[in-house]
Design a protein around this motif. Structure first.
Motif, mmCIF file in Angstrom:
data_model
loop_
_atom_site.group_PDB
_atom_site.id
_atom_site.type_symbol
_atom_site.label_atom_id
_atom_site.label_comp_id
_atom_site.label_asym_id
_atom_site.label_seq_id
_atom_site.Cartn_x
_atom_site.Cartn_y
_atom_site.Cartn_z
ATOM 1 N N ASP A 192 -5.794 -5.654 14.940
ATOM 2 C CA ASP A 192 -6.086 -4.652 13.926
ATOM 3 C C ASP A 192 -7.056 -5.258 12.910
ATOM 4 N N VAL A 193 -7.811 -4.403 12.253
ATOM 5 C CA VAL A 193 -8.692 -4.822 11.158
ATOM 6 C C VAL A 193 -8.355 -3.980 9.940
ATOM 7 N N ALA A 194 -8.140 -4.632 8.810
ATOM 8 C CA ALA A 194 -7.966 -3.929 7.535
ATOM 9 C C ALA A 194 -9.201 -4.202 6.694
ATOM 10 N N ALA A 195 -9.995 -3.174 6.454
ATOM 11 C CA ALA A 195 -11.241 -3.298 5.698
ATOM 12 C C ALA A 195 -11.023 -2.675 4.324
ATOM 13 N N ILE A 196 -10.940 -3.522 3.295
ATOM 14 C CA ILE A 196 -10.595 -3.033 1.961
ATOM 15 C C ILE A 196 -11.734 -3.250 0.966
ATOM 16 N N GLY A 197 -12.925 -3.515 1.493
ATOM 17 C CA GLY A 197 -14.140 -3.558 0.687
ATOM 18 C C GLY A 197 -15.178 -2.679 1.349
ATOM 19 N N PRO A 198 -16.427 -2.777 0.950
ATOM 20 C CA PRO A 198 -17.484 -2.081 1.689
ATOM 21 C C PRO A 198 -17.448 -2.466 3.166
ATOM 22 N N GLY A 202 -13.157 6.103 0.196
ATOM 23 C CA GLY A 202 -13.339 7.543 0.128
ATOM 24 C C GLY A 202 -12.421 8.220 -0.868
ATOM 25 N N SER A 203 -12.655 9.491 -1.023
ATOM 26 C CA SER A 203 -11.799 10.373 -1.821
ATOM 27 C C SER A 203 -11.983 11.749 -1.215
ATOM 28 N N PHE A 204 -10.887 12.345 -0.774
ATOM 29 C CA PHE A 204 -10.973 13.541 0.057
ATOM 30 C C PHE A 204 -10.468 14.763 -0.698
ATOM 31 N N HIS A 218 -16.040 3.790 -4.617
ATOM 32 C CA HIS A 218 -16.873 2.582 -4.696
ATOM 33 C C HIS A 218 -17.205 1.982 -3.339
ATOM 34 N N ASN A 219 -16.214 1.760 -2.483
ATOM 35 C CA ASN A 219 -16.480 1.066 -1.217
ATOM 36 C C ASN A 219 -17.474 1.829 -0.355
#
Length: 291
Positions: free
Chosen positions: A113-119, A145-147, A154-155
């Motif tokens: 798994d990959v957790a991407a918590i920046g750009p 995002g913001s849905f 920001h990211n």
């Protein structure tokens, strides 16, 4: 047990350090490597390595790309790593994160798994280097995002080009957006518990207080820990059906995200969260890592 690569812009908002500490206190997660992205990625890598040392762990940390694919100017708070003496002595990898990600995925297809918590710059560059990597990631967990609103988070805004590339690549993905993370807060009572959790807690507590002072607040939103916890404790979250995410690239709405459900999609978003239970779980896991 999930084997995980954490891709992070640790050092600016304290939530990245909180997410790393949380993962170090998560028994169902094996943290394979930490990759850093956005700005001074060597400094970020040294800081991530230091947090591992404080928790009694020898982390493999790989610096990644400094500049977004979008060409947008990097936002830098200025306090990154300033509370941690001797960071230059921390041992980090000489590799580059995108190449290293491809290497690991090729060697372990469907296992990581990959957790991407920046750009999403490192992940996007990895896909440019090896498009097949999209099929080798077991699951991608994203804070971004913001849905359902007009906010450009920001990211995604920092590298809208990368976000669009990654989120349309077909990788099985879960996204936790601002409309969810902002329901969770860490306040003074939980900070006191974190600070009491050994050397890790002392250092993290100081970084949390620095972030609070930066914004002149006595609390913070743990955006990244919430997103990572969706992997560890899915029972505390509600998820959409699968669908597709679109990212606005360029212009005034750069980074704006929208979601459309559909049978051919590979992305789901978090739609609800048990906020108090999530805040408590985050705190407990950080304390476990430091104790």
């Amino acid at each position: 047990m999930r084997s995980l690569i954490l891709d992070s812009d640790i050092g600016s908002d304290v939530d990245d350090a909180m997410a790393l500490a949380q993962l170090l206190g998560s028994p169902e997660v094996e943290l394979a490597e930490v990759h850093t992205v956005y700005g001074d990625t060597r400094l970020r890598a040294q800081l991530a390595r230091r947090y591992g040392v404080l928790a009694g762990r020898e982390l493999t940390v790989v610096p990644g790309l400094a500049e977004p694919l979008s060409g947008r100017k990097v936002w830098w708070a200025g306090h990154e790593g300033t509370l941690h003496e001797g960071l230059a002595a921390e041992t980090i990898s000489a590799d580059s994160a995108p190449e290293r990600l491809v290497e690991l995925l090729r060697a372990h297809p469907g296992e990581l798994d990959v957790a991407a918590i920046g750009p999403l710059t490192n992940v996007a560059k990895a896909l440019q280097l090896e498009p097949q990597a999209a099929w080798w990631i077991r699951h991608l967990w994203v804070m971004g995002g913001s849905f359902g609103d007009d906010v450009s988070e920001h990211n995604f805004k920092s590298d809208d080009v990368a976000a669009q590339l990654v989120l349309t690549s077909g990788i099985p993905t879960t996204i936790t957006g601002l409309q969810i993370t902002r329901q969770v807060t860490i306040e003074s009572a939980r900070l006191a518990r974190i600070r009491a959790a050994g050397p890790l807690g002392t250092a993290l507590g100081a970084d949390i207080e620095q972030w609070w002072a930066y914004w002149n607040k006595a609390w913070n939103v743990p955006h990244d820990p919430v997103a990572v916890l969706a992997l560890s404790c899915p029972e505390l979250f509600t998820f959409s059906e699968l669908g597709r995410v679109s990212i606005a690239v360029g212009g005034e709405r750069a980074g704006h995200s929208s979601f459309a459900p559909g049978p051919d999609g590979t992305v789901r978003i978090v739609t609800a969260v048990e906020a108090e239970a999530v805040a408590e779980e985050i705190t407990q896991r950080i304390v476990a890592a430091g104790s």
